[in-house]
Design an enzyme around this catalytic site. Structure first.
Site, mmCIF file in Angstrom:
data_model
loop_
_atom_site.group_PDB
_atom_site.id
_atom_site.type_symbol
_atom_site.label_atom_id
_atom_site.label_comp_id
_atom_site.label_asym_id
_atom_site.label_seq_id
_atom_site.Cartn_x
_atom_site.Cartn_y
_atom_site.Cartn_z
ATOM 1 N N GLU A 98 -2.455 7.571 7.634
ATOM 2 C CA GLU A 98 -1.355 7.532 8.025
ATOM 3 C C GLU A 98 -0.409 8.038 7.105
ATOM 4 O O GLU A 98 0.080 6.850 6.735
ATOM 5 C CB GLU A 98 -0.908 5.929 8.699
ATOM 6 C CG GLU A 98 -1.781 5.764 9.772
ATOM 7 C CD GLU A 98 -1.242 4.472 10.344
ATOM 8 O OE1 GLU A 98 -0.100 4.337 9.841
ATOM 9 O OE2 GLU A 98 -1.576 4.255 12.261
ATOM 10 N N ARG A 119 0.566 -1.464 -0.129
ATOM 11 C CA ARG A 119 -0.093 -0.113 0.192
ATOM 12 C C ARG A 119 0.897 1.026 -0.189
ATOM 13 O O ARG A 119 2.089 1.290 0.271
ATOM 14 C CB ARG A 119 -0.733 -0.128 1.205
ATOM 15 C CG ARG A 119 -0.626 0.062 2.655
ATOM 16 C CD ARG A 119 -1.031 -0.370 3.813
ATOM 17 N NE ARG A 119 -0.443 0.228 4.978
ATOM 18 C CZ ARG A 119 -1.667 -0.477 6.147
ATOM 19 N NH1 ARG A 119 -2.270 0.191 6.028
ATOM 20 N NH2 ARG A 119 -0.356 -0.047 7.073
ATOM 21 N N GLU A 144 -6.934 5.287 16.050
ATOM 22 C CA GLU A 144 -6.903 3.663 15.442
ATOM 23 C C GLU A 144 -6.287 3.001 17.007
ATOM 24 O O GLU A 144 -5.287 3.629 17.932
ATOM 25 C CB GLU A 144 -5.572 2.830 14.247
ATOM 26 C CG GLU A 144 -6.963 3.472 13.280
ATOM 27 C CD GLU A 144 -5.474 3.027 12.303
ATOM 28 O OE1 GLU A 144 -5.202 2.159 12.258
ATOM 29 O OE2 GLU A 144 -5.659 3.890 10.993
HETATM 30 C C1 GLA Z 1 -2.590 1.679 10.334
HETATM 31 C C2 GLA Z 1 -3.269 1.983 9.370
HETATM 32 C C3 GLA Z 1 -4.070 0.950 9.223
HETATM 33 C C4 GLA Z 1 -3.574 -0.492 9.840
HETATM 34 C C5 GLA Z 1 -3.468 -0.309 10.999
HETATM 35 C C6 GLA Z 1 -3.064 -2.038 11.717
HETATM 36 O O1 GLA Z 1 -2.909 1.876 12.208
HETATM 37 O O2 GLA Z 1 -3.572 3.151 9.451
HETATM 38 O O3 GLA Z 1 -4.728 0.437 7.606
HETATM 39 O O4 GLA Z 1 -2.648 -1.238 8.844
HETATM 40 O O5 GLA Z 1 -1.622 0.059 10.747
HETATM 41 O O6 GLA Z 1 -2.365 -1.747 12.801
#
Ligand code: GLA
Length: 685
Positions: A158, A119, A315
């Site tokens: 992120e 990604r 998150e």
């Molecule tokens: C990050 C990403 C998520 C996922 C988590 C897994 O926070 O934003 O898409 O990949 O990690 O811990």
């Protein structure tokens, strides 16, 4: 930063925690969407992040958009009264994009390109990426910008997690533009980077490249500016997406930061003013010595980015992640305990990655709110319990954290400190910051995390751990603060260089020499195994200096090691204030004792001795104060207070009266591993 209050996102008139998750409905059938919405309602979910990785579904073929699935999911969630934190879907371009624009794939420092298949596989400076991403954002914003369910925009995801630094020719051209804007002339770049060294002097802009791998060590000034440029480049992308969103929508805009130990690519002090809401992602990192303390540090740093106002945890994991070598499941109660640490430290919104555990893809063993095992699971029951607890705690939202101590933290100093060719490769920025933070945490002292140069007049004590690089202006703020009566503690390897990584001549600690009343001729680091003994019985390691007093008093001297008799800890009266220097890395008990002594002298309220595993944090609001007691230990803890415990409803320290049968003393029993939150009947400081 605009003032969007996290707690009013769902219903502007009612203050409540947002509770939710990332939801990736692309991975599930339409029947599952309905079941998911029902279960979300059962869990008390109010805000769902959607469309984070939706680009390949929305634009499966270049220029052909299909919103039918997203339309349907949004309607289902809306019908269930769930708000949406709508992603712009630009986090990961689809296969056709990388195939049509192979030059947009990120280039590593060794000159190789990374392929499609993970990604974030795009160069931050790619014009094609910018063009296609903004075209997609335009479509998404046009379609959903006025939808009543959309409470928040979630730009990309992120940003810079994987692709922060691209070394390709397009990036090099953009880097040169950035340098032109910063320095105006090539000669100014030469001066800043010290290119008279090793025949590196540039005669033309065109010769300046990204800092690809070199056969020897590279130029540190170039490396630092490249990190600044890279952070600015992605911030510019965030702002471009935000501008599109704002043309179509009045909803606030954010992105999820990564204030964490293992990613340090963005200078979030420069990003924060562009967010309408500050949001962070946080995962316990068991590769660290103390994952739990790092959580508290990250939460406090996020609050710092929010200027002290409430923020959102965008998150976290309900249990294990999938990306560490050993992915530890959380123990029963740990998820709630960790969550309430974030809340105690100012979070008004709590979300998880992700709603339903994936069945395929590289994150299938990452925990979720709804695990593979389904609802008959302890993770699910804890998720539901947390939803109930957050409902009970609604009155806490909007309040702020009370702290009398500030600690300076800086991403740019982190980059500079960790460059190579330094006196000791054992001295890394974050471990030094964490050491100071953890000692204060263990002592029960709550700290605010502030940027270098931020106003600190409101604090009784300011601590500056290993701030190797610092601007004149930021150093002046600290000096003025102390001159006016403030107390400061500066630790070793601080003030050494300016923002270009150029040494401040005349002795260390350069920018802070006068303030601290000391001069150091030479750094004398020692191996990790060495124990340095100090004259007051304390112990230290890693570092010593050939330090002489220029007005300060020696609190202790080294009694062994390479510089016996030389001051190790000093204290200087400067103006109306006091400035301490720790010229070595004190061990944990010594650091804790020294910081507690400095704090007490500064008039900071230091809690009574208690197990360091009991976290006590106070939030204060217009209507009162709430103290969070989070017991991370295996033993029950008794806390004396007066008020109402909100989770259990217990009344504490309320006197018996004719009309009130409750008669309790003020002893609150906080069970092992448990959390209690008391609405205090008397507001403390
Ligand atoms: C990050 C990403 C998520 C996922 C988590 C897994 O926070 O934003 O898409 O990949 O990690 O811990």
């Amino acid at each position: 930063m605009s003032e969007t209050a996290v707690a009013t996102l769902i219903d502007g008139d009612v203050s409540a925690f947002t509770y939710g998750c990332d939801y990736n409905p692309e991975q599930w059938s339409a029947e599952t969407w309905l079941e998911d919405a029902r279960l979300m309602t059962d869990a008390g979910v109010t805000l769902v992040a959607l469309n984070i990785f939706g680009w390949a579904q929305l634009e499966p073929v270049r220029g052909h958009y299909d919103f039918s699935a997203l339309d349907a999911v949004i309607e289902i969630l809306h019908e269930h009264g769930i708000g949406i934190n709508l992603g712009t879907a630009t986090a990961s371009p689809p296969p056709w994009f990388s195939s049509d624009y192979p030059e947009s794939l990120p280039m590593m420092a060794d000159g190789t390109r990374r392929a499609f298949g993970g990604r974030q596989a795009f160069c931050p400076s790619s014009p094609a990426y910018r063009e296609h991403a903004l075209a997609l954002v335009e479509k998404v914003a046009e379609r959903y910008g006025a939808h009543p369910a959309v409470r928040l925009w979630h730009v990309s995801n992120e940003i810079g997690c994987h692709n922060a630094h691209c070394y390709c020719d397009t990036s090099a051209a953009a880097f040169r533009e950035w340098l032109r804007a910063r320095y105006e002339s090539v000669d100014a770049v030469n001066d800043a980077w010290g290119t008279s060294f090793w025949s590196q002097r540039y005669a033309s802009w065109e010769h300046i490249q990204t800092p690809r791998l070199t056969v020897s060590t590279g130029n540190p000034g170039q490396a630092l500016d490249f990190m600044r440029f890279s952070s600015d480049e992605l911030l510019a992308h965030f702002r471009a997406e935000k501008a599109v969103l704002q043309r179509h929508s009045a909803a606030p805009v954010t992105t999820n930061f990564m204030v964490t130990a293992h990613i340090r690519n963005q200078d979030y002090w420069s990003w924060a003013p562009h967010m309408d809401v500050i949001a962070n992602d946080h995962y316990l990192d068991h590769r660290l010595g103390d994952a739990r303390s790092e959580l508290s540090f990250a939460a406090d740093a996020t609050r710092g980015l929010a200027g002290g106002r409430p923020w959102m945890l965008m998150e976290q994991a309900t249990s294990a992640v999938n990306w560490q070598p050993l992915n530890l499941a959380k123990a029963p109660g740990q998820m709630i305990r960790n969550t309430l640490s974030h809340v105690a430290r100012g979070a008004d919104g709590i979300s998880f990655f992700q709603w339903r555990a994936s069945l395929a893809g590289s994150e299938k063993f990452h925990s979720a709110m709804l695990p593979h095992a389904g609802t008959d699971s302890s993770v699910w029951r804890e998720v539901v319990e947390l939803g109930r607890i957050l409902e009970k705690l609604a009155e806490v939202t909007g309040s702020v954290v009370a702290a009398e101590v500030a600690m300076v933290f800086d991403w740019q100093a982190w980059w500079a400190t960790d460059l190579d060719s330094h006196p000791s490769a054992e001295v890394r920025y974050l471990p030094q910051v964490h050491a100071v933070y953890n000692a204060l945490l263990a002592a029960g002292v709550t700290v605010d995390i502030v940027a270098p140069g931020a106003p600190v007049d409101a604090y009784k004590l300011v601590i500056v751990p290993s701030l190797y690089s610092v601007t004149d202006a930021a150093a002046r703020v600290l000096a003025d603060y102390v001159a006016a009566g403030g107390h400061a503690v500066v630790t070793f390897f601080s003030g050494v260089v300016d923002e270009h990584d150029r040494v401040r001549p005349g002795g260390y600690p350069g920018a802070f020499r006068e303030l601290l009343g000391v001069t150091s001729e030479e750094f004398v680091p020692v191996p990790r195994s060495a124990v340095l003994s100090l004259s007051d019985g304390q112990n230290a390691g890693l570092w010593s200096e050939r330090l002489r007093l220029d007005g300060a008093e020696a609190v202790s001297t080294f009694t062994n090691g390479p510089v016996p008799g030389v001051p190790a800890v000093t204290r200087n009266t400067s103006g109306d204030g006091v400035a301490w220097y720790l010229a070595t890395a004190l061990d944990e008990p010594s650091l804790r004792a020294t910081l507690v002594r400095a704090a007490a002298e500064a008039g900071v309220e230091v809690p009574v001795e208690r197990d360091a595993g009991v976290e006590i944090v106070r939030r204060v609001g217009a209507s009162g104060s709430w103290v969070f007691i989070i017991n991370h230990t295996d033993a029950a803890f008794e806390y004396q207070t007066q008020g109402t415990e909100i989770i259990t409803g217990a009344e504490l320290g309320i006197r018996a009266s004719a009309t009130n049968e409750i008669s309790k003393d003020g002893t609150l029993d906080v069970p092992a591993g448990g959390v209690r939150v008391v609405r205090e009947s008397r507001t403390k400081k």
